[in-house]
Structure formats: C-alpha cells, structure tokens
Motif scaffolding. Structure first.
Motif, PDB file in Angstrom:
ATOM      1  N   MET A   5       6.101  -5.182   0.833  1.00  0.00           N
ATOM      2  CA  MET A   5       5.221  -5.057   1.901  1.00  0.00           C
ATOM      3  C   MET A   5       4.933  -6.122   2.967  1.00  0.00           C
ATOM      4  O   MET A   5       4.955  -7.007   2.533  1.00  0.00           O
ATOM      5  CB  MET A   5       4.139  -4.378   0.797  1.00  0.00           C
ATOM      6  N   ALA A   6       4.490  -5.573   3.848  1.00  0.00           N
ATOM      7  CA  ALA A   6       4.472  -6.579   5.163  1.00  0.00           C
ATOM      8  C   ALA A   6       2.892  -6.064   5.591  1.00  0.00           C
ATOM      9  O   ALA A   6       2.669  -4.471   6.610  1.00  0.00           O
ATOM     10  CB  ALA A   6       5.032  -6.671   5.802  1.00  0.00           C
ATOM     11  N   ASN A   7       2.480  -6.691   6.596  1.00  0.00           N
ATOM     12  CA  ASN A   7       1.033  -5.532   7.672  1.00  0.00           C
ATOM     13  C   ASN A   7       0.904  -7.306   8.202  1.00  0.00           C
ATOM     14  O   ASN A   7       0.980  -8.538   8.316  1.00  0.00           O
ATOM     15  CB  ASN A   7       0.262  -5.426   7.066  1.00  0.00           C
ATOM     16  N   ASP A   8       0.270  -6.424   9.658  1.00  0.00           N
ATOM     17  CA  ASP A   8      -0.477  -7.870  10.417  1.00  0.00           C
ATOM     18  C   ASP A   8      -2.048  -6.871  10.053  1.00  0.00           C
ATOM     19  O   ASP A   8      -2.463  -6.350   9.383  1.00  0.00           O
ATOM     20  CB  ASP A   8      -0.567  -7.468  11.733  1.00  0.00           C
ATOM     21  N   HIS A   9      -2.921  -8.215  10.842  1.00  0.00           N
ATOM     22  CA  HIS A   9      -4.370  -7.922  10.331  1.00  0.00           C
ATOM     23  C   HIS A   9      -4.509  -6.675  10.765  1.00  0.00           C
ATOM     24  O   HIS A   9      -5.949  -6.321   9.804  1.00  0.00           O
ATOM     25  CB  HIS A   9      -5.106  -9.508  11.315  1.00  0.00           C
ATOM     26  N   ALA A  10      -4.610  -5.790  11.310  1.00  0.00           N
ATOM     27  CA  ALA A  10      -5.015  -4.176  11.135  1.00  0.00           C
ATOM     28  C   ALA A  10      -4.179  -3.396  10.637  1.00  0.00           C
ATOM     29  O   ALA A  10      -4.858  -2.340  10.063  1.00  0.00           O
ATOM     30  CB  ALA A  10      -4.333  -3.829  12.633  1.00  0.00           C
TER      31      ALA A  10
ATOM     32  N   ILE B 181       0.888   0.568  -7.538  1.00  0.00           N
ATOM     33  CA  ILE B 181       0.222  -0.615  -8.539  1.00  0.00           C
ATOM     34  C   ILE B 181       0.747   0.567  -9.636  1.00  0.00           C
ATOM     35  O   ILE B 181       1.243   0.570 -11.345  1.00  0.00           O
ATOM     36  CB  ILE B 181       0.601  -1.647  -8.946  1.00  0.00           C
ATOM     37  N   SER B 182      -0.184   1.373  -9.342  1.00  0.00           N
ATOM     38  CA  SER B 182      -0.783   2.745 -10.296  1.00  0.00           C
ATOM     39  C   SER B 182       0.206   3.125 -11.045  1.00  0.00           C
ATOM     40  O   SER B 182       0.503   3.756 -11.954  1.00  0.00           O
ATOM     41  CB  SER B 182      -2.378   3.009 -10.252  1.00  0.00           C
ATOM     42  N   GLN B 183       0.973   3.642 -10.107  1.00  0.00           N
ATOM     43  CA  GLN B 183       2.284   4.089 -10.786  1.00  0.00           C
ATOM     44  C   GLN B 183       3.514   4.122 -10.561  1.00  0.00           C
ATOM     45  O   GLN B 183       4.612   4.799 -11.098  1.00  0.00           O
ATOM     46  CB  GLN B 183       2.274   5.384  -8.344  1.00  0.00           C
ATOM     47  N   GLY B 184       3.270   2.880 -10.891  1.00  0.00           N
ATOM     48  CA  GLY B 184       4.845   2.183 -11.653  1.00  0.00           C
ATOM     49  C   GLY B 184       5.469   1.263 -11.279  1.00  0.00           C
ATOM     50  O   GLY B 184       6.471   0.374 -11.537  1.00  0.00           O
ATOM     51  N   HIS B 185       5.081   1.282  -9.678  1.00  0.00           N
ATOM     52  CA  HIS B 185       6.580  -0.067  -8.643  1.00  0.00           C
ATOM     53  C   HIS B 185       5.758  -1.200  -8.060  1.00  0.00           C
ATOM     54  O   HIS B 185       4.470  -1.345  -9.001  1.00  0.00           O
ATOM     55  CB  HIS B 185       5.650   1.299  -7.180  1.00  0.00           C
ATOM     56  N   GLU B 186       6.549  -1.759  -8.991  1.00  0.00           N
ATOM     57  CA  GLU B 186       6.577  -3.305  -8.227  1.00  0.00           C
ATOM     58  C   GLU B 186       6.797  -3.580  -7.802  1.00  0.00           C
ATOM     59  O   GLU B 186       7.529  -3.013  -5.946  1.00  0.00           O
ATOM     60  CB  GLU B 186       7.903  -4.190  -8.845  1.00  0.00           C
ATOM     61  N   VAL B 187       5.614  -4.361  -6.412  1.00  0.00           N
ATOM     62  CA  VAL B 187       5.160  -4.349  -5.298  1.00  0.00           C
ATOM     63  C   VAL B 187       5.313  -5.895  -5.412  1.00  0.00           C
ATOM     64  O   VAL B 187       5.009  -6.901  -5.411  1.00  0.00           O
ATOM     65  CB  VAL B 187       4.200  -3.867  -4.804  1.00  0.00           C
ATOM     66  N   LYS B 188       5.838  -6.176  -3.811  1.00  0.00           N
ATOM     67  CA  LYS B 188       6.486  -7.463  -3.846  1.00  0.00           C
ATOM     68  C   LYS B 188       5.557  -7.740  -1.755  1.00  0.00           C
ATOM     69  O   LYS B 188       6.130  -7.503  -1.598  1.00  0.00           O
ATOM     70  CB  LYS B 188       7.765  -8.326  -3.191  1.00  0.00           C
ATOM     71  N   ASP B 189       4.158  -8.151  -2.129  1.00  0.00           N
ATOM     72  CA  ASP B 189       3.470  -8.288  -0.586  1.00  0.00           C
ATOM     73  C   ASP B 189       3.362  -9.854   0.159  1.00  0.00           C
ATOM     74  O   ASP B 189       3.397 -10.086  -0.724  1.00  0.00           O
ATOM     75  CB  ASP B 189       2.293  -8.240  -0.801  1.00  0.00           C
ATOM     76  N   PHE B 190       4.442  -9.742   1.037  1.00  0.00           N
ATOM     77  CA  PHE B 190       4.896 -10.747   2.472  1.00  0.00           C
ATOM     78  C   PHE B 190       3.313 -10.855   2.951  1.00  0.00           C
ATOM     79  O   PHE B 190       3.878 -11.952   4.504  1.00  0.00           O
ATOM     80  CB  PHE B 190       6.401 -10.145   3.279  1.00  0.00           C
TER      81      PHE B 190
ATOM     82  N   ALA C  87      10.022  -9.070   4.523  1.00  0.00           N
ATOM     83  CA  ALA C  87      10.075  -8.189   4.524  1.00  0.00           C
ATOM     84  C   ALA C  87      11.029  -7.329   4.237  1.00  0.00           C
ATOM     85  O   ALA C  87      11.801  -6.675   3.094  1.00  0.00           O
ATOM     86  CB  ALA C  87       8.343  -7.533   4.771  1.00  0.00           C
ATOM     87  N   ALA C  88      11.893  -7.515   5.286  1.00  0.00           N
ATOM     88  CA  ALA C  88      12.580  -6.676   6.076  1.00  0.00           C
ATOM     89  C   ALA C  88      13.961  -7.363   5.453  1.00  0.00           C
ATOM     90  O   ALA C  88      15.091  -6.043   4.876  1.00  0.00           O
ATOM     91  CB  ALA C  88      12.858  -6.409   7.440  1.00  0.00           C
ATOM     92  N   LEU C  89      13.933  -8.048   5.330  1.00  0.00           N
ATOM     93  CA  LEU C  89      15.254  -9.694   4.969  1.00  0.00           C
ATOM     94  C   LEU C  89      15.467  -9.199   3.572  1.00  0.00           C
ATOM     95  O   LEU C  89      16.718  -8.982   2.772  1.00  0.00           O
ATOM     96  CB  LEU C  89      15.115 -10.766   4.601  1.00  0.00           C
ATOM     97  N   ALA C  90      14.115  -9.197   2.727  1.00  0.00           N
ATOM     98  CA  ALA C  90      14.359  -8.775   1.446  1.00  0.00           C
ATOM     99  C   ALA C  90      15.044  -7.118   1.167  1.00  0.00           C
ATOM    100  O   ALA C  90      15.393  -6.749   0.058  1.00  0.00           O
ATOM    101  CB  ALA C  90      12.841  -8.603   0.563  1.00  0.00           C
ATOM    102  N   VAL C  91      15.004  -6.119   1.363  1.00  0.00           N
ATOM    103  CA  VAL C  91      15.162  -4.574   1.463  1.00  0.00           C
ATOM    104  C   VAL C  91      16.626  -5.079   2.016  1.00  0.00           C
ATOM    105  O   VAL C  91      17.290  -4.562   1.782  1.00  0.00           O
ATOM    106  CB  VAL C  91      14.612  -3.834   2.307  1.00  0.00           C
TER     107      VAL C  91
END
Length: 153
Positions: A5-10, A23-32, A49-53
């Motif tokens: 996952m990645a985002n800007d301020h917006a 996370i509640s659904q059992g997925h692992e999240v890597k937050d960039f 984040a795109a490189l990780a994919v």
C-alpha cells in the motif's frame, strides 16, 4: 495475500481505512507510506511499493492519491506492474477480469470511503477471465512490457 500500500497526503485516510479492512480479512499489508496529511511527493511512496509488486515481494498493490491517475502513471512505468484506476466496482471487476491488473489505484478526492471499500472488495475477489481471447489480450500487453521495459532486479 500480501498487499503493498502507498499513498500521498490526499490518500492517507482512505489508505488507513482500507488497510484496516485488509488486515481484518487476514491479508498481510506492507505500508510504504506516507503516514500523515502533510504535503508530499507521491512518487516517493508509490515507486518503492510498485517495485515490491514487480519483484514479487507483494502479490498486489493498492495505492491511494487524490485522483488515482498519479499512482497509476508511476506504477505503470515499472516492468511487471499493471495498474488500473477504478472509480466503481464495475471498473474493478473489469480491471481484474479483462486485464489481470495487479495494482489498484484509487482517488480519494473522487470517491468516498464506502465506494472505495466496495471497489477493493470487488477487485480482490475477482479472478481474470481464462477464455483464450482474454488470455491472448493480456499476453499481448505483457509482450509489449517485456519488449520495452527493463526487468526489475
């Protein structure tokens, strides 16, 4: 599933809501990141984040920015990333069925939290169509990628 996952301020609030759901659904999240609403440059977070994919470190990516197109433009520069901007569940369904997208881009200024959650649920639960014509079309896009993009190391 491991999701980058990645985002800007917006997109911070939207990302946090989606992250909690995943996370509640059992997925692992890597937050960039980013992790707050301070003005920032989207590429500083979407690019890693795109490189990780692309490297297979994460199975898919979900990126949130103001409109969604900034994230998609950045991600689609990376070999092996197939990012789609979706503004409703139908777009999410078609993005998975017809293009086998591995990155979902959402615009926090365009859609609200309820809509984004329905898009995420649809995108995550939809498999690509396996009929020959769809596989052929997806393969042609992959071939263009392989011809013109440098593989990620």
């Amino acid at each position: 599933m491991k999701i980058a996952m990645a985002n800007d301020h917006a997109g911070t609030q939207m990302k946090e809501e989606i992250k909690a759901y995943l996370i509640s659904q059992g997925h692992e999240v890597k937050d960039f990141g980013t992790y707050d609403n301070n003005s920032c440059d989207l590429s500083d977070f979407v690019y890693p984040a795109a490189l990780a994919v692309a490297k297979g470190e994460c199975d898919r990516g979900i990126f949130c920015d103001g409109v969604g197109y900034g994230s998609a433009l950045i991600a689609n520069k990376i070999s092996g990333c197939y990012a789609a901007v979706c503004q409703d569940p139908l777009c999410a369904k078609l993005a998975r069925e017809h293009t086998d997208s591995n990155i979902l881009c959402l615009g926090a200024k365009i859609i609200g939290g309820l809509m984004s959650m329905e898009i995420v649920k649809t995108w995550l639960s939809t498999d690509p169509l396996m009929e020959e014509k769809y596989r052929r079309r997806v393969q042609k896009v992959c071939d263009i990628n392989d011809k013109h993009c440098v593989p990620v190391k």
